[in-house]
Design an enzyme around this catalytic site. Structure first.
Site, PDB file in Angstrom:
ATOM      1  N   GLY A 108     -24.632 -65.247   4.265  1.00 28.93           N
ATOM      2  CA  GLY A 108     -23.949 -64.040   3.786  1.00 28.93           C
ATOM      3  C   GLY A 108     -24.736 -62.785   4.107  1.00 28.93           C
ATOM      4  N   GLY A 158     -24.176 -60.555   6.348  1.00 26.87           N
ATOM      5  CA  GLY A 158     -23.434 -59.518   7.075  1.00 26.87           C
ATOM      6  C   GLY A 158     -23.241 -58.229   6.325  1.00 26.87           C
ATOM      7  N   SER A 159     -23.333 -58.266   5.001  1.00 21.99           N
ATOM      8  CA  SER A 159     -23.098 -57.027   4.248  1.00 21.99           C
ATOM      9  C   SER A 159     -23.863 -57.081   2.927  1.00 21.99           C
ATOM     10  CB  SER A 159     -21.594 -56.842   3.971  1.00 21.99           C
ATOM     11  OG  SER A 159     -21.165 -57.805   3.022  1.00 21.99           O
ATOM     12  N   LEU A 170     -19.085 -70.848   5.370  1.00 21.39           N
ATOM     13  CA  LEU A 170     -20.012 -71.713   4.638  1.00 21.39           C
ATOM     14  C   LEU A 170     -19.299 -72.787   3.815  1.00 21.39           C
ATOM     15  CD1 LEU A 170     -22.317 -68.784   3.654  1.00 21.39           C
ATOM     16  CD2 LEU A 170     -23.151 -70.800   4.879  1.00 21.39           C
ATOM     17  N   SER A 211     -27.039 -64.715 -10.666  1.00 23.46           N
ATOM     18  CA  SER A 211     -26.556 -63.429 -11.188  1.00 23.46           C
ATOM     19  C   SER A 211     -26.784 -63.423 -12.696  1.00 23.46           C
ATOM     20  CB  SER A 211     -25.061 -63.288 -10.922  1.00 23.46           C
ATOM     21  OG  SER A 211     -24.542 -62.153 -11.592  1.00 23.46           O
ATOM     22  N   TYR A 216     -16.776 -68.285 -11.074  1.00 26.49           N
ATOM     23  CA  TYR A 216     -17.957 -67.628 -10.488  1.00 26.49           C
ATOM     24  C   TYR A 216     -19.144 -67.747 -11.440  1.00 26.49           C
ATOM     25  CZ  TYR A 216     -20.872 -63.657  -8.858  1.00 26.49           C
ATOM     26  OH  TYR A 216     -21.914 -62.850  -8.432  1.00 26.49           O
ATOM     27  N   ALA A 252     -20.546 -71.177 -11.394  1.00 25.86           N
ATOM     28  CA  ALA A 252     -21.314 -71.418 -10.161  1.00 25.86           C
ATOM     29  C   ALA A 252     -22.685 -70.756 -10.247  1.00 25.86           C
ATOM     30  CB  ALA A 252     -20.542 -70.895  -8.955  1.00 25.86           C
ATOM     31  N   LYS A 253     -22.728 -69.528 -10.768  1.00 29.21           N
ATOM     32  CA  LYS A 253     -24.002 -68.805 -10.816  1.00 29.21           C
ATOM     33  C   LYS A 253     -24.967 -69.439 -11.827  1.00 29.21           C
ATOM     34  CE  LYS A 253     -23.385 -66.009  -7.535  1.00 29.21           C
ATOM     35  NZ  LYS A 253     -24.255 -66.095  -6.345  1.00 29.21           N
TER      36      LYS A 253
HETATM   37  N1  LIG Z   1     -23.714 -56.810  -6.090  1.00 28.05           N
HETATM   38  C1  LIG Z   1     -23.978 -57.184  -7.321  1.00 28.05           C
HETATM   39  O1  LIG Z   1     -23.845 -56.407  -8.267  1.00 28.05           O
HETATM   40  C2  LIG Z   1     -24.493 -58.576  -7.615  1.00 28.05           C
HETATM   41  C3  LIG Z   1     -24.862 -58.875  -8.931  1.00 28.05           C
HETATM   42  C4  LIG Z   1     -25.338 -60.139  -9.224  1.00 28.05           C
HETATM   43  C5  LIG Z   1     -25.432 -61.101  -8.240  1.00 28.05           C
HETATM   44  N2  LIG Z   1     -25.067 -60.803  -6.968  1.00 28.05           N
HETATM   45  C6  LIG Z   1     -25.192 -61.876  -5.970  1.00 28.05           C
HETATM   46  O2  LIG Z   1     -25.915 -61.405  -4.838  1.00 28.05           O
HETATM   47  C7  LIG Z   1     -25.395 -61.994  -3.652  1.00 28.05           C
HETATM   48  C8  LIG Z   1     -24.932 -60.918  -2.685  1.00 28.05           C
HETATM   49  O3  LIG Z   1     -24.001 -60.100  -3.342  1.00 28.05           O
HETATM   50  P1  LIG Z   1     -23.300 -58.864  -2.638  1.00 28.05           P
HETATM   51  O4  LIG Z   1     -22.819 -58.000  -3.741  1.00 28.05           O
HETATM   52  O5  LIG Z   1     -24.166 -58.334  -1.577  1.00 28.05           O
HETATM   53  O6  LIG Z   1     -22.016 -59.603  -2.008  1.00 28.05           O
HETATM   54  P2  LIG Z   1     -21.088 -59.186  -0.795  1.00 28.05           P
HETATM   55  O7  LIG Z   1     -19.740 -59.683  -1.142  1.00 28.05           O
HETATM   56  O8  LIG Z   1     -21.239 -57.748  -0.449  1.00 28.05           O
HETATM   57  O9  LIG Z   1     -21.726 -60.070   0.356  1.00 28.05           O
HETATM   58  C9  LIG Z   1     -21.561 -61.432   0.398  1.00 28.05           C
HETATM   59  C10 LIG Z   1     -21.547 -61.840   1.853  1.00 28.05           C
HETATM   60  O10 LIG Z   1     -21.234 -63.229   1.929  1.00 28.05           O
HETATM   61  C11 LIG Z   1     -20.276 -63.398   2.946  1.00 28.05           C
HETATM   62  N3  LIG Z   1     -19.449 -64.566   2.679  1.00 28.05           N
HETATM   63  C12 LIG Z   1     -18.583 -64.722   1.649  1.00 28.05           C
HETATM   64  N4  LIG Z   1     -17.955 -65.900   1.761  1.00 28.05           N
HETATM   65  C13 LIG Z   1     -18.434 -66.502   2.883  1.00 28.05           C
HETATM   66  C14 LIG Z   1     -18.157 -67.729   3.530  1.00 28.05           C
HETATM   67  N5  LIG Z   1     -17.251 -68.587   3.056  1.00 28.05           N
HETATM   68  N6  LIG Z   1     -18.826 -68.026   4.647  1.00 28.05           N
HETATM   69  C15 LIG Z   1     -19.744 -67.171   5.157  1.00 28.05           C
HETATM   70  N7  LIG Z   1     -20.036 -65.985   4.592  1.00 28.05           N
HETATM   71  C16 LIG Z   1     -19.387 -65.656   3.466  1.00 28.05           C
HETATM   72  C17 LIG Z   1     -19.444 -62.129   2.913  1.00 28.05           C
HETATM   73  O11 LIG Z   1     -18.728 -61.915   4.132  1.00 28.05           O
HETATM   74  C18 LIG Z   1     -20.502 -61.076   2.648  1.00 28.05           C
HETATM   75  O12 LIG Z   1     -21.059 -60.556   3.850  1.00 28.05           O
HETATM   76  C19 LIG Z   1     -24.252 -62.901  -4.110  1.00 28.05           C
HETATM   77  O13 LIG Z   1     -24.767 -64.220  -4.295  1.00 28.05           O
HETATM   78  C20 LIG Z   1     -23.841 -62.325  -5.441  1.00 28.05           C
HETATM   79  O14 LIG Z   1     -23.230 -63.278  -6.283  1.00 28.05           O
HETATM   80  C21 LIG Z   1     -24.588 -59.571  -6.635  1.00 28.05           C
END
Ligand SMILES: NC(=O)c1ccc[n+]([C@@H]2O[C@H](COP(=O)([O-])OP(=O)(O)OC[C@H]3O[C@@H](n4cnc5c(N)ncnc54)[C@H](O)[C@@H]3O)[C@@H](O)[C@H]2O)c1
Length: 256
Positions: free
Chosen positions: A20, A22-23, A72, A150, A163, A166-167
């Site tokens: 993940g 990419g972003s 994935l 998370s 979700y 899972a977390k």
């Molecule tokens: N942003 C927040 O506030 C926050 C808070 C707590 C936990 N998190 C955790 O941190 C991590 C990153 O979060 P984020 O906010 O940057 O998420 P995001 O959605 O911006 O990035 C997740 C990335 O995973 C990729 N992805 C999703 N499904 C996929 C698949 N099936 N196959 C391949 N790639 C896939 C998406 O394209 C994306 O680039 C995650 O595990 C999220 O649960 C984020």
């Protein structure tokens, strides 16, 4: 000093794989390791964003950053990608299981198919990517796995039961894998971010008002950006954390 200004010489020339990447947080982690001189590869389902990030970082860092387009949820694709990364970059020394999809879902509306797909996006690949990477870590004498959980599962938030499950499971999986892989010098830890303002979060869930409300709950009165997770991730992967495994690091500005 920014979260990413520290240097860890041990990452130089080492193969690192981020899921993940990419972003959002994953992209910041990819950039963080690339700026340490590591050979970074990342997997993402988002092709345009993945290619753009890899092209930009390949121009700016020591090694070309490799993007692998894969879903994935497809375990065979994870295994193929790991084999390709090892063939191209050598044994993987760091795996960051970052990918997830925090779609909201109403309790009464969740179907079996929705649940299974949600677990496949948020949990299943964490195990199978770790399983696929372990042989190359063993061959290199050890490695570090960092899983992204998370704080959301601790906050009784009703809008995403699958979700949250899972977390929470990522924490349990982290501890079990740490027990199994510790004798092979493979450390497994996880990070629990709080609210991190990313593009996707802004597009889908966050508003200026909701950000302000969350910041109000934090000890630190600043909204965290993706960079805030990079330093803790580098630390857990580094030799500085050589004595740490099976742990959860909360990075939430002080909500919990
Ligand atoms: N942003 C927040 O506030 C926050 C808070 C707590 C936990 N998190 C955790 O941190 C991590 C990153 O979060 P984020 O906010 O940057 O998420 P995001 O959605 O911006 O990035 C997740 C990335 O995973 C990729 N992805 C999703 N499904 C996929 C698949 N099936 N196959 C391949 N790639 C896939 C998406 O394209 C994306 O680039 C995650 O595990 C999220 O649960 C984020």
């Amino acid at each position: 000093m920014t979260a990413t200004s520290a240097q860890f010489p041990e990452f130089k020339d080492r193969a690192v794989l981020v899921t993940g990447g990419g972003s959002g947080i994953g992209a910041a982690i990819v950039e963080g390791f690339a700026r340490q001189g590591a050979k970074v590869s990342f997997i993402d389902i988002a092709e345009t964003a993945g290619r753009a990030l890899a092209e930009r970082l390949s121009r700016e860092t020591a090694y070309s950053v490799s993007f692998y387009h894969a879903d994935l949820r497809d375990i065979a694709a994870i295994r193929r990608t790991v084999d390709a990364v090892v063939a191209a970059s050598g044994p993987i020394r760091v795996l960051v299981n970052n990918a997830a999809w925090d779609d909201r879902h109403e309790f009464d509306a969740v179907t079996e198919a929705y649940w299974d797909n949600n677990q496949a996006v948020n949990l299943r690949h964490v195990f199978f990517a770790s399983q696929a990477v372990a042989p190359s870590m063993r061959s290199a004498g050890g490695g570090a796995i960092i899983n992204m959980s998370s704080i959301a599962f601790k906050l009784n938030m009703g809008g995403f039961p699958s979700y949250a499950a899972a977390k929470a499971a990522v924490v349990g999986l982290t501890k079990s894998m740490a027990g199994r892989l510790g004798p092979e010098n493979i450390r497994v830890n996880c990070i629990l971010p709080g609210m991190v303002v990313t593009e996707r979060q802004m597009q889908l869930w966050l508003t200026e008002e909701s950000i302000a409300r969350s910041v109000e709950q934090q000890c630190l009165k600043v909204a965290l950006k993706a960079d805030a997770i990079v330093g803790p991730c580098l630390f857990l992967a580094s030799d500085c954390a050589a004595g740490m495994t099976a742990q959860s690091l909360i990075v939430d500005g002080g909500i919990l």
